[in-house]
Motif scaffolding. Structure first.
Motif, PDB file in Angstrom:
ATOM      1  N   UNK A  67      17.224  59.201  11.805  1.00 37.73           N
ATOM      2  CA  UNK A  67      16.668  59.323  13.151  1.00 37.73           C
ATOM      3  C   UNK A  67      17.733  59.753  14.160  1.00 37.73           C
ATOM      4  N   UNK A  68      18.860  59.036  14.198  1.00 34.90           N
ATOM      5  CA  UNK A  68      19.921  59.355  15.164  1.00 34.90           C
ATOM      6  C   UNK A  68      20.493  60.765  14.962  1.00 34.90           C
ATOM      7  N   UNK A  69      20.818  61.168  13.717  1.00 36.34           N
ATOM      8  CA  UNK A  69      21.320  62.541  13.536  1.00 36.34           C
ATOM      9  C   UNK A  69      20.305  63.610  13.931  1.00 36.34           C
ATOM     10  N   UNK A  70      19.023  63.354  13.671  1.00 36.62           N
ATOM     11  CA  UNK A  70      18.002  64.342  14.016  1.00 36.62           C
ATOM     12  C   UNK A  70      17.956  64.566  15.528  1.00 36.62           C
ATOM     13  N   UNK A  71      17.942  63.491  16.287  1.00 33.42           N
ATOM     14  CA  UNK A  71      17.874  63.648  17.739  1.00 33.42           C
ATOM     15  C   UNK A  71      19.201  64.149  18.305  1.00 33.42           C
ATOM     16  N   UNK A  72      20.307  63.864  17.635  1.00 32.49           N
ATOM     17  CA  UNK A  72      21.577  64.438  18.043  1.00 32.49           C
ATOM     18  C   UNK A  72      21.570  65.948  17.902  1.00 32.49           C
ATOM     19  N   UNK A  73      21.018  66.442  16.800  1.00 29.96           N
ATOM     20  CA  UNK A  73      20.896  67.892  16.607  1.00 29.96           C
ATOM     21  C   UNK A  73      19.901  68.506  17.590  1.00 29.96           C
ATOM     22  N   UNK A  74      18.833  67.759  17.879  1.00 29.17           N
ATOM     23  CA  UNK A  74      17.837  68.242  18.835  1.00 29.17           C
ATOM     24  C   UNK A  74      18.458  68.439  20.213  1.00 29.17           C
ATOM     25  N   UNK A  75      19.353  67.538  20.598  1.00 29.50           N
ATOM     26  CA  UNK A  75      20.025  67.653  21.896  1.00 29.50           C
ATOM     27  C   UNK A  75      20.849  68.935  21.976  1.00 29.50           C
ATOM     28  N   UNK A  76      21.521  69.279  20.870  1.00 35.01           N
ATOM     29  CA  UNK A  76      22.326  70.502  20.848  1.00 35.01           C
ATOM     30  C   UNK A  76      21.420  71.736  20.961  1.00 35.01           C
ATOM     31  N   UNK A  77      20.274  71.697  20.293  1.00 36.53           N
ATOM     32  CA  UNK A  77      19.337  72.812  20.376  1.00 36.53           C
ATOM     33  C   UNK A  77      18.834  72.994  21.808  1.00 36.53           C
ATOM     34  N   UNK A  78      18.544  71.868  22.478  1.00 36.87           N
ATOM     35  CA  UNK A  78      18.098  71.936  23.870  1.00 36.87           C
ATOM     36  C   UNK A  78      19.180  72.519  24.772  1.00 36.87           C
ATOM     37  N   UNK A  79      20.438  72.260  24.445  1.00 32.87           N
ATOM     38  CA  UNK A  79      21.552  72.808  25.217  1.00 32.87           C
ATOM     39  C   UNK A  79      21.500  74.334  25.253  1.00 32.87           C
ATOM     40  N   UNK A  80      21.047  74.945  24.163  1.00 31.47           N
ATOM     41  CA  UNK A  80      20.971  76.403  24.091  1.00 31.47           C
ATOM     42  C   UNK A  80      19.657  76.939  24.655  1.00 31.47           C
ATOM     43  N   UNK A  81      18.570  76.196  24.483  1.00 28.46           N
ATOM     44  CA  UNK A  81      17.257  76.716  24.831  1.00 28.46           C
ATOM     45  C   UNK A  81      16.907  76.519  26.305  1.00 28.46           C
ATOM     46  N   UNK A  82      17.250  75.376  26.867  1.00 25.13           N
ATOM     47  CA  UNK A  82      16.841  75.080  28.248  1.00 25.13           C
ATOM     48  C   UNK A  82      17.362  76.098  29.255  1.00 25.13           C
ATOM     49  N   UNK A  83      18.638  76.564  29.176  1.00 25.71           N
ATOM     50  CA  UNK A  83      19.068  77.596  30.132  1.00 25.71           C
ATOM     51  C   UNK A  83      18.212  78.858  30.081  1.00 25.71           C
ATOM     52  N   UNK A  84      17.687  79.187  28.895  1.00 27.08           N
ATOM     53  CA  UNK A  84      16.813  80.359  28.775  1.00 27.08           C
ATOM     54  C   UNK A  84      15.462  80.097  29.441  1.00 27.08           C
ATOM     55  N   UNK A  85      15.048  78.843  29.484  1.00 25.02           N
ATOM     56  CA  UNK A  85      13.776  78.504  30.113  1.00 25.02           C
ATOM     57  C   UNK A  85      13.889  78.454  31.633  1.00 25.02           C
ATOM     58  N   UNK A  86      15.062  78.116  32.141  1.00 23.96           N
ATOM     59  CA  UNK A  86      15.226  77.951  33.587  1.00 23.96           C
ATOM     60  C   UNK A  86      15.768  79.193  34.283  1.00 23.96           C
ATOM     61  N   UNK A  87      16.213  80.175  33.530  1.00 22.45           N
ATOM     62  CA  UNK A  87      16.887  81.319  34.147  1.00 22.45           C
ATOM     63  C   UNK A  87      15.982  82.103  35.092  1.00 22.45           C
ATOM     64  N   UNK A  88      14.672  82.061  34.874  1.00 21.30           N
ATOM     65  CA  UNK A  88      13.756  82.869  35.663  1.00 21.30           C
ATOM     66  C   UNK A  88      13.144  82.110  36.844  1.00 21.30           C
ATOM     67  N   UNK A  89      13.333  80.819  36.931  1.00 25.92           N
ATOM     68  CA  UNK A  89      12.573  80.012  37.882  1.00 25.92           C
ATOM     69  C   UNK A  89      12.729  80.480  39.332  1.00 25.92           C
TER      70      UNK A  89
END
Length: 255
Positions: A67-89
């Motif tokens: 569980x902990x490693x999965x959500x740790x990896x998920x956090x890293x993925x969000x680090x890359x994806x969220x800037x792409x989601x907010x760039x156009x706002x």
């Protein structure tokens, strides 16, 4: 509140009306699915090996090893994806002059900022909700701690909120979405690595870096330890950058 929800609905719909939203969602599910499958496979192999050791088998904890490693990896993925989601706002609205219409309408700057923030968080909530079937698999195959899973999702949501708030600031400073993406990712990466810099520092410097790091606050939450100071840190972080965005957008009214 009605204006905030109207803007949030507009932004949320825009994600599903453009390729960026679908690509981000697809990439998120593809990468998280790969990590989940890899972690389950690794956990199964280690469990089988530990079963032959009378002293090792009790040490295989589902929450700690999966569980902990999965959500740790998920956090890293969000680090890359969220800037792409907010760039156009804000960058897109500035380029198309739609921001001028918003600022001249009977809508306050606070409502504009909060509406865009809620809209982006709504899309991220959809992304996180799409991973719930992984949790269903865990409960089907094992017995994970419900509290750990719930606090881990809370950590991902708060961390995403921090990411979105930074992305809003960078998007409000430029009309170019690519520039907004680079600036947002750069700022988030800097805040992310502060946790690593803490281990190489001592004294007051280490304390300051540890306090500012986004990683340190997430670790306890992914272990099921929900401390008020960690939640307050993320809420304060989000509030600060939303305030900075508010000030930046408000300046356009007088320019």
């Amino acid at each position: 509140m009605r204006n905030i929800l109207a803007i949030a609905r507009r932004e949320l719909s825009a994600y599903f009306a453009t390729p960026v939203g679908w690509l981000a969602l697809s990439a998120f599910l593809l990468i998280t699915g790969f990590f989940f499958a890899a972690l389950v496979s690794l956990y199964s192999m280690q469990s089988a090996e530990q079963a032959f050791s009378p002293y090792g088998a009790p040490d295989m904890n589902l929450n700690e090893y999966l569980v902990a490693p999965f959500f740790g990896n998920t956090a890293i993925i969000l680090l890359f994806i969220v800037p792409a989601l907010t760039m156009r706002l804000f960058a897109e609205d500035r380029k198309t002059r739609a921001l001028e219409l918003l600022l001249t309408s009977p809508i306050t700057t606070t409502e504009i900022v909060l509406g865009k923030f809620v809209g982006a968080m709504g899309f991220i909530a959809v992304m996180l909700a799409c991973t719930l079937h992984y949790v269903g698999v865990l409960f089907y195959l094992g017995d994970p701690d419900v509290g750990v899973v719930a606090s881990s999702y809370l950590a991902m949501f708060l961390l995403s909120g921090a990411f979105v708030s930074v992305g809003l600031v960078t998007s409000s400073f430029t009309e170019n979405q690519v520039v907004s993406l680079v600036l947002g990712f750069g700022m988030l990466l800097l805040l992310w690595v502060l946790g690593w810099a803490e281990s190489a520092s001592t004294g007051l410097t280490a304390e300051v870096l540890g306090f500012a790091s986004l990683i340190n606050r997430m670790e306890d939450l992914t272990k099921g330890l929900v401390h008020t100071r960690d939640v307050a840190y993320y809420l304060s972080f989000i509030s600060f950058f939303l305030f900075a965005t508010h000030q930046r957008v408000e300046a356009f009214r007088w320019s």
